[in-house]
Design a protein around this motif. Sequence first.
Motif, mmCIF file in Angstrom:
data_model
loop_
_atom_site.group_PDB
_atom_site.id
_atom_site.type_symbol
_atom_site.label_atom_id
_atom_site.label_comp_id
_atom_site.label_asym_id
_atom_site.label_seq_id
_atom_site.Cartn_x
_atom_site.Cartn_y
_atom_site.Cartn_z
ATOM 1 N N ALA A 151 -29.214 -20.667 -35.770
ATOM 2 C CA ALA A 151 -28.071 -21.530 -36.069
ATOM 3 C C ALA A 151 -26.861 -20.985 -35.317
ATOM 4 C CB ALA A 151 -27.795 -21.555 -37.555
ATOM 5 N N VAL A 152 -26.122 -21.861 -34.661
ATOM 6 C CA VAL A 152 -24.960 -21.477 -33.871
ATOM 7 C C VAL A 152 -23.754 -22.240 -34.384
ATOM 8 C CG1 VAL A 152 -23.972 -21.394 -31.562
ATOM 9 C CG2 VAL A 152 -26.435 -21.093 -31.859
ATOM 10 N N LEU A 153 -22.692 -21.522 -34.741
ATOM 11 C CA LEU A 153 -21.462 -22.166 -35.198
ATOM 12 C C LEU A 153 -20.590 -22.524 -34.000
ATOM 13 C CD1 LEU A 153 -20.457 -19.955 -38.240
ATOM 14 C CD2 LEU A 153 -21.479 -22.219 -38.266
ATOM 15 N N ASP A 191 -13.805 -24.387 -41.261
ATOM 16 C CA ASP A 191 -14.130 -25.800 -41.070
ATOM 17 C C ASP A 191 -15.645 -25.940 -40.945
ATOM 18 O OD1 ASP A 191 -13.655 -28.513 -40.877
ATOM 19 O OD2 ASP A 191 -13.260 -28.468 -38.728
ATOM 20 N N LEU A 192 -16.348 -25.248 -41.824
ATOM 21 C CA LEU A 192 -17.804 -25.251 -41.799
ATOM 22 C C LEU A 192 -18.316 -26.567 -42.370
ATOM 23 C CD1 LEU A 192 -20.084 -23.425 -40.962
ATOM 24 C CD2 LEU A 192 -20.114 -22.483 -43.258
ATOM 25 N N LYS A 193 -19.063 -27.292 -41.556
ATOM 26 C CA LYS A 193 -19.639 -28.581 -41.941
ATOM 27 C C LYS A 193 -20.854 -28.817 -41.043
ATOM 28 C CE LYS A 193 -16.284 -30.900 -38.966
ATOM 29 N NZ LYS A 193 -15.147 -31.784 -38.941
ATOM 30 N N PRO A 194 -21.712 -29.747 -41.399
ATOM 31 C CA PRO A 194 -22.935 -29.959 -40.613
ATOM 32 C C PRO A 194 -22.677 -30.190 -39.123
ATOM 33 C CG PRO A 194 -23.078 -31.160 -42.675
ATOM 34 C CD PRO A 194 -21.670 -30.599 -42.592
ATOM 35 N N GLU A 195 -21.613 -30.885 -38.795
ATOM 36 C CA GLU A 195 -21.323 -31.187 -37.398
ATOM 37 C C GLU A 195 -20.977 -29.941 -36.587
ATOM 38 O OE1 GLU A 195 -19.872 -32.677 -39.997
ATOM 39 O OE2 GLU A 195 -20.422 -34.774 -39.855
ATOM 40 N N ASN A 196 -20.616 -28.841 -37.259
ATOM 41 C CA ASN A 196 -20.230 -27.605 -36.571
ATOM 42 C C ASN A 196 -21.338 -26.566 -36.570
ATOM 43 O OD1 ASN A 196 -17.745 -28.613 -35.902
ATOM 44 N ND2 ASN A 196 -16.694 -27.698 -37.629
ATOM 45 N N VAL A 197 -22.549 -26.970 -36.933
ATOM 46 C CA VAL A 197 -23.706 -26.070 -36.888
ATOM 47 C C VAL A 197 -24.751 -26.699 -35.975
ATOM 48 C CG1 VAL A 197 -25.489 -24.899 -38.218
ATOM 49 C CG2 VAL A 197 -23.241 -25.300 -39.245
ATOM 50 N N ASP A 227 -15.955 -20.632 -46.882
ATOM 51 C CA ASP A 227 -17.050 -21.010 -45.994
ATOM 52 C C ASP A 227 -18.344 -21.222 -46.752
ATOM 53 O OD1 ASP A 227 -15.514 -21.070 -43.712
ATOM 54 O OD2 ASP A 227 -16.037 -19.033 -43.089
ATOM 55 N N VAL A 228 -18.417 -20.806 -47.999
ATOM 56 C CA VAL A 228 -19.618 -20.975 -48.809
ATOM 57 C C VAL A 228 -19.565 -22.269 -49.592
ATOM 58 C CG1 VAL A 228 -20.985 -20.000 -50.714
ATOM 59 C CG2 VAL A 228 -19.946 -18.492 -49.016
ATOM 60 N N LEU A 268 -3.584 -25.006 -42.663
ATOM 61 C CA LEU A 268 -4.905 -24.531 -42.272
ATOM 62 C C LEU A 268 -5.684 -25.564 -41.485
ATOM 63 C CD1 LEU A 268 -6.269 -22.671 -45.403
ATOM 64 C CD2 LEU A 268 -5.655 -21.713 -43.203
ATOM 65 N N GLY A 269 -5.594 -26.792 -41.844
ATOM 66 C CA GLY A 269 -6.425 -27.806 -41.236
ATOM 67 C C GLY A 269 -7.786 -27.808 -41.901
ATOM 68 N N GLY A 270 -8.782 -28.249 -41.198
ATOM 69 C CA GLY A 270 -10.112 -28.343 -41.771
ATOM 70 C C GLY A 270 -10.435 -29.785 -42.095
ATOM 71 N N THR A 271 -11.598 -29.996 -42.623
ATOM 72 C CA THR A 271 -12.051 -31.327 -42.983
ATOM 73 C C THR A 271 -11.988 -31.457 -44.500
ATOM 74 O OG1 THR A 271 -13.532 -31.276 -41.073
ATOM 75 C CG2 THR A 271 -13.986 -32.942 -42.767
ATOM 76 N N PRO A 272 -11.128 -32.329 -45.013
ATOM 77 C CA PRO A 272 -10.910 -32.410 -46.464
ATOM 78 C C PRO A 272 -12.188 -32.517 -47.287
ATOM 79 C CG PRO A 272 -9.299 -33.753 -45.343
ATOM 80 C CD PRO A 272 -10.271 -33.276 -44.293
ATOM 81 N N GLU A 273 -13.170 -33.273 -46.822
ATOM 82 C CA GLU A 273 -14.407 -33.447 -47.577
ATOM 83 C C GLU A 273 -15.190 -32.150 -47.753
ATOM 84 O OE1 GLU A 273 -13.521 -35.249 -44.943
ATOM 85 O OE2 GLU A 273 -13.308 -37.292 -45.678
ATOM 86 N N TYR A 274 -14.932 -31.162 -46.901
ATOM 87 C CA TYR A 274 -15.670 -29.899 -46.936
ATOM 88 C C TYR A 274 -14.797 -28.723 -47.362
ATOM 89 C CZ TYR A 274 -19.348 -32.481 -44.640
ATOM 90 O OH TYR A 274 -20.320 -33.403 -44.352
ATOM 91 N N MET A 275 -13.551 -28.972 -47.716
ATOM 92 C CA MET A 275 -12.653 -27.897 -48.139
ATOM 93 C C MET A 275 -12.814 -27.640 -49.629
ATOM 94 S SD MET A 275 -9.310 -29.060 -45.942
ATOM 95 C CE MET A 275 -8.209 -27.821 -46.565
ATOM 96 N N PRO A 276 -12.782 -26.369 -50.057
ATOM 97 C CA PRO A 276 -12.884 -26.085 -51.488
ATOM 98 C C PRO A 276 -11.650 -26.596 -52.224
ATOM 99 C CG PRO A 276 -12.369 -24.088 -50.299
ATOM 100 C CD PRO A 276 -12.622 -25.143 -49.273
ATOM 101 N N PRO A 277 -11.789 -27.007 -53.479
ATOM 102 C CA PRO A 277 -10.666 -27.568 -54.231
ATOM 103 C C PRO A 277 -9.450 -26.651 -54.291
ATOM 104 C CG PRO A 277 -12.698 -27.852 -55.459
ATOM 105 C CD PRO A 277 -13.021 -27.003 -54.270
#
Length: 68
Positions: free
Chosen positions: A20-22, A6-12, A66-67, A43-52
């Motif tokens: 940088a801290v996750l 669930d890597l996104k700007p809000e989690n860094v 995560d990349v 899995l969950g996660g944020t749809p806008e940041y999930m790979p297709p």
Amino acid sequence: RILHLDLKPENVLLADDGRAVLIDLGIACEDPPECGALGPFALGGTPEYMPPESWEPEYRPSSAADVF
């Protein structure tokens, strides 16, 4: 190796010393084997940041998620 999934700007966050801290490791898992073929809704996660490919039924998370 740990996958955040669930890597996104809000989690860094940036520490005072510039590191940088996750945060929010709620759906993180160890790769492999704990990240199985779970599908995107398990899995969950944020749809806008999930790979297709994460929307595929047999998706297996990898460090590429995560990349993206």
